[in-house]
Design an enzyme around this catalytic site. Structure first.
Site, PDB file in Angstrom:
ATOM      1  N   ARG A 135      52.747  11.297  60.196  1.00  0.00           N
ATOM      2  CA  ARG A 135      53.551  10.277  60.864  1.00  0.00           C
ATOM      3  C   ARG A 135      52.675   9.343  61.682  1.00  0.00           C
ATOM      4  O   ARG A 135      51.838   9.785  62.458  1.00  0.00           O
ATOM      5  CB  ARG A 135      54.588  10.952  61.762  1.00  0.00           C
ATOM      6  CG  ARG A 135      55.452  11.891  60.931  1.00  0.00           C
ATOM      7  CD  ARG A 135      56.689  12.341  61.623  1.00  0.00           C
ATOM      8  NE  ARG A 135      57.437  13.184  60.693  1.00  0.00           N
ATOM      9  CZ  ARG A 135      58.570  13.794  60.978  1.00  0.00           C
ATOM     10  NH1 ARG A 135      59.112  13.643  62.180  1.00  0.00           N
ATOM     11  NH2 ARG A 135      59.179  14.517  60.071  1.00  0.00           N
TER      12      ARG A 135
ATOM     13  N   ARG B 278      53.972  15.519  69.906  1.00  0.00           N
ATOM     14  CA  ARG B 278      54.094  14.376  69.003  1.00  0.00           C
ATOM     15  C   ARG B 278      52.727  14.087  68.405  1.00  0.00           C
ATOM     16  O   ARG B 278      51.834  13.597  69.093  1.00  0.00           O
ATOM     17  CB  ARG B 278      54.600  13.164  69.805  1.00  0.00           C
ATOM     18  CG  ARG B 278      55.040  11.979  68.961  1.00  0.00           C
ATOM     19  CD  ARG B 278      55.619  10.872  69.818  1.00  0.00           C
ATOM     20  NE  ARG B 278      56.839  11.286  70.510  1.00  0.00           N
ATOM     21  CZ  ARG B 278      58.041  11.323  69.933  1.00  0.00           C
ATOM     22  NH1 ARG B 278      58.196  10.936  68.688  1.00  0.00           N
ATOM     23  NH2 ARG B 278      59.103  11.742  70.613  1.00  0.00           N
TER      24      ARG B 278
ATOM     25  N   GLU C 286      63.573  18.411  71.141  1.00  0.00           N
ATOM     26  CA  GLU C 286      63.903  18.619  69.731  1.00  0.00           C
ATOM     27  C   GLU C 286      62.847  19.464  69.021  1.00  0.00           C
ATOM     28  O   GLU C 286      61.668  19.154  69.055  1.00  0.00           O
ATOM     29  CB  GLU C 286      64.025  17.260  69.025  1.00  0.00           C
ATOM     30  CG  GLU C 286      64.347  17.407  67.551  1.00  0.00           C
ATOM     31  CD  GLU C 286      64.307  16.078  66.788  1.00  0.00           C
ATOM     32  OE1 GLU C 286      64.405  15.013  67.430  1.00  0.00           O
ATOM     33  OE2 GLU C 286      64.178  16.136  65.556  1.00  0.00           O
TER      34      GLU C 286
ATOM     35  N   SER D  43      66.016  19.820  63.096  1.00  0.00           N
ATOM     36  CA  SER D  43      67.026  18.800  62.892  1.00  0.00           C
ATOM     37  C   SER D  43      67.603  18.967  61.497  1.00  0.00           C
ATOM     38  O   SER D  43      66.868  19.266  60.561  1.00  0.00           O
ATOM     39  CB  SER D  43      66.325  17.441  63.006  1.00  0.00           C
ATOM     40  OG  SER D  43      67.223  16.413  62.693  1.00  0.00           O
TER      41      SER D  43
ATOM     42  N   ARG E 290      55.661  22.064  67.462  1.00  0.00           N
ATOM     43  CA  ARG E 290      56.694  22.162  68.489  1.00  0.00           C
ATOM     44  C   ARG E 290      57.138  23.606  68.691  1.00  0.00           C
ATOM     45  O   ARG E 290      57.480  24.001  69.802  1.00  0.00           O
ATOM     46  CB  ARG E 290      57.880  21.264  68.146  1.00  0.00           C
ATOM     47  CG  ARG E 290      57.505  19.800  68.322  1.00  0.00           C
ATOM     48  CD  ARG E 290      58.677  18.858  68.260  1.00  0.00           C
ATOM     49  NE  ARG E 290      58.178  17.495  68.406  1.00  0.00           N
ATOM     50  CZ  ARG E 290      58.951  16.411  68.410  1.00  0.00           C
ATOM     51  NH1 ARG E 290      60.263  16.543  68.263  1.00  0.00           N
ATOM     52  NH2 ARG E 290      58.422  15.219  68.553  1.00  0.00           N
TER      53      ARG E 290
END
Length: 422
Positions: free
Chosen positions: A261, A276, A348, A351, A388
RNA sequence: GGAGGGCUCGCAUAGCGGCCGAGUGCACCGGUCUUGAAAACCGGCAGGUGAAAGCCUCGUGGGUUCAAAUCCCACGCCCUCCGCCA
């Protein structure tokens, strides 16, 4: 892509959906307008083509003068056909380009609003009271250093910001998480998959990642391929242009892959640690099912995600993501947010999205039962996104000295109940 | 990177520029026969769009032609050989 027939018959519903997402409603009207001209152009072309087909046959049969005369006509008609065909192709391309801009229809149950307007569905577990335990929790960066598990400094040196090394127990923890995830997914009937992470434009476009999400995608222009941000892309595209037999449904895959990403537009956000990052590994659940079963399947995916968090013994909450914060393919999305002690908040970690028939239409994936061939529904959900989850485990299960207790479910995969300082 | 060969309905194949959206075999589905099965025989069997007629699709895109699965060009993918390589 939304069924054009549905749009013709329910333009207001589509406009309302776009509005709920905070997206352009005029696309609906543009699409309806061009759809009219598109159908006219098709009719014109087909009429001429039918005429040409008939004439062509008679040319073949004719002889002599008669043939010469027919050829005269045929030549003229051929030009008209060509012109009509070009026009039709142009308009169809335009119509398609507009149709591809429309996001999926919202589930009427999805909360309307922006990022902050999510609805909390439930809380599971209780955040640990560190005051009671008599110490200040350390954050995952510090713990990662003490344990020799995470090295963000060298990550930055070698690969730039948002890069990291997992070392020692950090690396082992990834393997344990992946093994636990894959073994539980396999038990639940998922087919384990290691997909390509380098994909072509059709796969990227079809899954809906070249729209608003495009700026977060790594594009290798020289080779015209993209690095996927999630294995959802290759898993969805796996059956592109296929018709699946109904007996195979629901068809479930658990894909393990690296995810890339760009994290454009996140400057200053989560700069510390590995919350992140540009590159991480993830086990993703992906399901193909009948549209009428998609809502149920969505709940099942959520349950598998909860099972994982429960097994990691981490407190979390489940939120129903608001319309403005959904991806363009999703009609509803549930996020699980794990309690992160040092941030004093839920973040988060997984998801799950119901993409209904939206991706399947773009990718041309259908299923066949006794009454015909129909668009299929696709759903995706994170089983575990490694960094995460590592953050959540280290921070929630730390001891006063910086050692970390290993959740029971992972102990068989790690051969230890505790990560010690190095 | 270089040299060849190939891409047709689930699989395997046939296909002369008009009679090909397309034949055959296998597989599959239904039926007859059989106590049941096999065999045999009969029928069905790609998709899209459309109310239908029709139109579109023989890897993809262009071109030649009145007419292209069939001829030409480009690209993609697969296979074989050579080179390089985890």
């Amino acid at each position: 892509m939304i069924d054009i027939k549905f749009i013709r018959e329910n333009p207001d519903a589509v406009r309302a959906s776009q509005k709920g997402r905070g997206e352009d409603t005029s696309i609906v009207d543009q699409l309806l307008a061009i759809d009219e001209t598109r159908r006219t152009a098709i009719t014109e072309f087909e009429t001429l083509r039918a005429e040409q087909n008939v004439l062509s046959k008679s040319v073949g049969a004719a002889k002599g003068d008669e043939k010469t005369a027919l050829l005269e006509n045929a030549k003229d008609l051929a030009n008209k056909v060509k012109a009509a065909d070009t026009k039709r192709a142009d308009i169809e391309a335009q119509a398609n380009a507009i149709a591809m801009q429309l996001s999926n229809l919202l589930d009427p149950d999805a909360p309307i609003g922006g990022e902050a307007d999510f609805v909390v569905i439930e809380h599971v577990g209780t955040p640990r009271d560190f005051a009671k335990d008599g110490f200040e929790p350390k954050d995952h960066v510090e713990l990662g250093k003490l344990l020799g598990a995470i090295d963000t400094e060298r990550g930055a040196k070698v690969a730039g910001s948002r890069s990291y090394y997992l070392t020692g127990v950090g690396a082992l923890l990834e393997f344990a998480l992946v093994n636990y995830a894959i073994s539980s997914a396999t038990k639940a009937g998922f087919i384990p998959v290691i997909p390509p992470v380098l994909v072509n434009p059709a796969a990227m476009e079809g899954t809906g990642f070249l729209g608003q999400a495009a700026e977060n995608v790594y594009h290798l222009e020289r080779d015209e391929v993209y690095l996927v941000g999630t294995s959802e892309v290759p898993l969805a595209a796996m059956h592109m242009d296929e018709i699946l037999p109904v007996e195979k449904l629901p068809l479930r895959y658990a894909g393990y892959s690296t995810c890339f990403r760009r994290e454009a537009g996140t400057y200053g956000k989560d700069t510390r640690g590995i919350i992140r990052v540009h590159q991480f590994d993830k086990v993703e659940m992906f399901s193909f099912c009948k549209p009428e079963e998609a809502k149920e399947e969505h709940k099942r995916l959520l349950q598998w995600e909860k099972d994982f968090l429960n097994a990691m013994e981490i407190p979390y909450r489940v939120i129903d993501v608001a319309s403005g914060d959904l991806g363009s393919s999703a009609n509803r999305k549930f996020d699980i947010e794990a309690w992160i002690p040092t941030q004093d908040t839920y973040r988060e970690v997984t998801s799950t999205s119901n993409c209904t028939e939206f991706q399947a239409r773009r990718l041309n994936i259908r299923y066949k039962d006794s009454d015909g061939t129909k668009a299929i529904a696709t759903l995706n959900g994170t089983l575990v996104a490694i960094p995460r989850m590592i953050v959540a485990i280290l921070e929630n299960h730390q001891n006063a000295d910086g050692s970390v207790n290993v959740p029971k479910a992972l102990q068989p995969f790690l051969g230890t109940s505790r990560f010690e300082l190095v």
